[in-house]
Motif scaffolding. Structure first.
Motif, short mmCIF file in Angstrom:
data_model
loop_
_atom_site.label_atom_id
_atom_site.label_comp_id
_atom_site.label_asym_id
_atom_site.label_seq_id
_atom_site.Cartn_x
_atom_site.Cartn_y
_atom_site.Cartn_z
N GLY A 118 9.89 3.96 -8.96
CA GLY A 118 9.40 4.50 -10.22
C GLY A 118 8.22 5.45 -10.04
N GLY A 119 7.81 5.69 -8.82
CA GLY A 119 6.76 6.67 -8.59
C GLY A 119 5.50 6.12 -7.96
N ARG A 120 5.50 4.83 -7.63
CA ARG A 120 4.35 4.18 -6.97
C ARG A 120 3.13 4.11 -7.89
NH1 ARG A 120 7.04 6.76 -2.75
NH2 ARG A 120 7.54 5.39 -1.00
N ALA A 149 0.85 -1.19 0.00
CA ALA A 149 0.00 0.00 0.00
C ALA A 149 0.89 1.24 0.00
CB ALA A 149 -0.90 -0.01 1.22
N ASP A 150 0.65 2.17 -0.93
CA ASP A 150 1.49 3.36 -1.06
C ASP A 150 1.24 4.34 0.07
OD1 ASP A 150 2.63 2.41 -3.41
OD2 ASP A 150 1.04 3.26 -4.66
N HIS A 151 2.32 4.90 0.61
CA HIS A 151 2.24 5.96 1.65
C HIS A 151 1.29 5.58 2.76
CE1 HIS A 151 4.60 8.49 -0.93
NE2 HIS A 151 3.71 8.44 -1.90
N THR A 155 -3.47 3.96 -3.25
CA THR A 155 -3.01 3.20 -4.40
C THR A 155 -2.04 2.11 -3.92
OG1 THR A 155 -1.17 4.71 -4.73
CG2 THR A 155 -3.21 5.17 -5.95
N VAL A 156 -1.72 1.20 -4.81
CA VAL A 156 -0.75 0.16 -4.45
C VAL A 156 0.35 0.09 -5.51
CG1 VAL A 156 -2.32 -1.31 -3.14
CG2 VAL A 156 -2.12 -1.63 -5.62
N SER A 157 1.53 -0.37 -5.06
CA SER A 157 2.60 -0.72 -5.97
C SER A 157 2.71 -2.23 -5.97
CB SER A 157 3.92 -0.11 -5.50
OG SER A 157 3.81 1.29 -5.45
N ILE A 158 2.95 -2.79 -7.16
CA ILE A 158 2.96 -4.25 -7.26
C ILE A 158 4.22 -4.73 -7.99
CG2 ILE A 158 1.68 -6.28 -8.06
CD1 ILE A 158 -0.86 -4.64 -8.04
N GLY A 159 4.91 -5.68 -7.39
CA GLY A 159 6.04 -6.33 -8.04
C GLY A 159 5.63 -7.73 -8.47
#
Lengths: 443, 163
Positions: free
Chosen positions: A427-429, A313-315, A395-399
């Motif tokens: 890369g900016g989330r 989860a971003d931030h 927002t979320v970041s996903i690998g």
């Protein structure tokens, strides 16, 4: 006389101190917010390698990586005192040599301001008990009262060889089921052709294969049931199994599908609690690693697509700071809910850290894993979570990583997904990154 | 750091890189310490030989905790400073196995394993790390210095309180 009494007291105090120093279980007393007041050596031995900040100031912080839902468990515990959790199993990373460790953890609320915790390394006992549980599963499979069961003969590919009345009774299928794969008894997204072969292989290897879950009847209605596959070792003419395998027409396995609708719900509930994250209801860390180990074993035997998503989860800290912990919890709940709606039943969806989630996707190649990850990202970017303080967007970041010959372990696969996640973060989330760290479209 | 279960490993590697470097302050203190015969400093170089030369009374003068033990982990030295911090008298500790009876909190890969690894490799050990001890059941932030040498019969764990 008094000095002698004082001396005795001092001696007793010292003996008591040493008694707690030597106690073979980890003991912690903490304030209700987790701040550690007293802690004995075994607790420090087990918790120091886990502590994210290298300190043992706060119980919930020190165990945050392996039990992210402790704080919310305690908050949700309404009684003035009592057992908040009793012998819950927590999976700890461990070092390269000893491997992952399994801890048993109990938390007792003493009163409104104090808790007591007990922690033990039960890795060895758990391995022993697993064997006993298998035997117990066998007995359950045979003895537990069930609504009804169907006895089905399967060929070497897992296809139904003949129809009988019990099949009609339990599943509603007619003779047209002959020749169809056993996956016909599963909901569409709950099994893959590869998983059918896995189950047959596991039955072959260990004598039986058992799984509980939703089953589906011919009319599409569902029931909670179990499916047990056992190889039919003693063939009528005494030929070895290998010969029988060559003639795929013959019944090689026996499948028992049991309708468990009548089983006590509380028993199911207890079974699920051990593998479910308390806050979000999706799988917990332990369930995830168990599933990942199983899938990797299957992959080694028969390589096939297998992908992993790591979702962060971003931030998230900002959300907690700005809107408070209850709103943060609602956001995590929202993310878990969207994950459940996005992925298939066969996928293992789990919360493995505070704001970290993982999804294991059997039979999914990189392209489809990236596609479904992007779908989740886009959904979450468009849909804020409903919280008591109003809608909160997150927002979320996903690998994304996928299995290949170079990947030897669950840890190695996780590491690659983690690198991709790191690329998505830097890369900016609010984006999905694959192994080559090529971002897909940003939101 | 973005993800998952790798956190703790990365953190420890980071610390390992930093914590053996003496600060400017400690170097200055060592200079002073060298002038007086017995006032050894926690972080001074070449400390193992100086400790081996001290008897029980000499170890008691030191301003940091000293626990000495043999290859079998049985404790042979337990100085006054450590005894006071832990609330245990010497006779309750000396003669007992260090990692099981006295300091179970160090029986993991961060401390005990380092002694085993160094002994197995026939290498000397001089490693300092931040740790938390449970002195009289209170979590106390400390620095540990682990000292061993294949040629020395005794090994040492030194304990320095962190502020």
């Amino acid at each position: 006389m008094f000095p002698v009494v004082e001396d005795d007291l001092a001696q007793e105090h010292e003996a008591l101190t040493q008694f707690v120093y030597m106690a073979p279980a980890g003991l912690v007393q903490a304030r209700i917010d987790g701040e550690i007041v007293m802690i004995n050596p075994v607790a420090a031995q087990l918790m120091m390698p886990l502590s994210p900040d290298g300190n043992l100031s706060n119980l919930f912080t020190a165990l945050g990586d392996i039990a992210p839902d402790l704080r919310s468990r305690l908050a949700d515990f309404a009684e003035p005192q009592g057992l908040v959790c009793d012998g819950v199993h927590l999976l700890a990373p461990g070092d390269a040599r000893s491997g992952r460790r399994l801890f048993s953890f109990s938390l007792i609320k003493l009163d409104a301001s104090r808790v007591m915790a007990m922690l033990q390394d039960v890795t060895v006992q758990a391995q022993r008990e697993r064997l006993l549980r298998h035997q117990e599963a066998w007995l359950n499979a045979i003895l537990t009262g069930v609504a009804d069961y169907a006895l089905i003969n399967l060929d070497a590919r897992g296809c139904v060889t003949e129809w009988n009345e019990s099949i009609g009774r339990v599943t509603g299928h007619g003779v047209d089921v002959v020749g169809r794969s056993l996956s016909v008894f599963y909901p569409e997204d709950a099994i893959t052709p590869e998983r059918v072969l896995d189950r047959l292989h596991e039955a072959e290897h260990s004598g039986w294969s058992l799984d509980d879950g939703w089953r589906v009847r011919a009319d599409g209605s569902r029931f909670w049931g179990s499916a047990m596959i056992a190889p039919q070792r003693a063939l009528a003419d005494g030929r070895p199994l290998a010969d029988a395998l060559a003639e795929a027409e013959e019944a090689v396995y026996c499948l028992i599908v049991r309708d468990m609708s009548g089983l006590c719900e509380a028993a199911e509930e207890a079974r699920h609690a051990a593998v479910r994250d308390h806050l979000t209801g999706i799988g917990n860390r332990r369930a995830f690693f168990d599933a990942a180990e199983t899938e990797l074993r299957r992959w080694r035997r028969m390589p096939r697509p297998l992908s992993l998503l790591l979702i962060d989860a971003d931030h998230f800290k900002n959300i907690n700071d700005r809107h408070g912990h209850p709103a943060g919890d609602a956001v995590l709940h929202h993310i878990a809910g969207q994950m459940r709606a996005t992925f298939r039943q066969i996928d293992m969806v789990a919360r493995i850290g505070g704001e970290e989630f993982a999804v294991l996707l059997p039979s999914a190649d990189l392209a489809s894993a990236l596609r479904v990850a992007e779908r989740l990202r886009a959904t979450l970017a468009a849909k804020p979570a409903a919280t008591d303080t109003g809608p909160v967007g997150c927002t979320v970041s996903i690998g994304v990583a996928t299995m290949d010959d170079r990947t030897a372990s669950v840890e190695a696969l996780l590491k690659r997904a983690d690198e991709a996640l790191y690329a998505a973060k830097t890369g900016g989330r609010n984006r999905v990154c694959g192994p080559a760290a090529l971002p897909t479209e940003a939101g | 750091m973005a993800g998952s279960s790798l956190k703790s490993c990365v953190r420890m590697t980071d610390r390992k890189a930093n914590d053996s470097v003496p600060t400017a302050g400690s170097v200055a203190q060592q200079g002073i310490a060298m002038n007086t015969e017995s006032a050894l400093e926690f972080s001074q170089p070449g400390l193992l030989d100086r400790l081996l030369a001290l008897d029980s009374a000499g170890l008691d003068t030191l301003e940091f905790g000293v626990i000495g033990f043999g290859a079998d982990t049985v404790v042979c030295d337990y100085n006054a400073y450590e005894s006071k911090m832990a609330g245990l008298s010497k006779d309750r500790v000396i003669g007992h196995p260090f990692f099981s009876v006295v300091a179970a909190c160090m029986n993991n890969f961060m401390v005990a394993q380092r002694f085993e690894d160094a002994a197995a490799a026939g290498q000397a050990l001089d490693f300092t790390l931040d740790y938390v001890l449970t002195l009289r059941m209170r979590p106390v932030k400390v620095q540990l210095r682990l000292l061993a040498d294949p040629g020395a019969e005794r090994r040492f764990v030194l304990v320095n309180r962190r502020l």
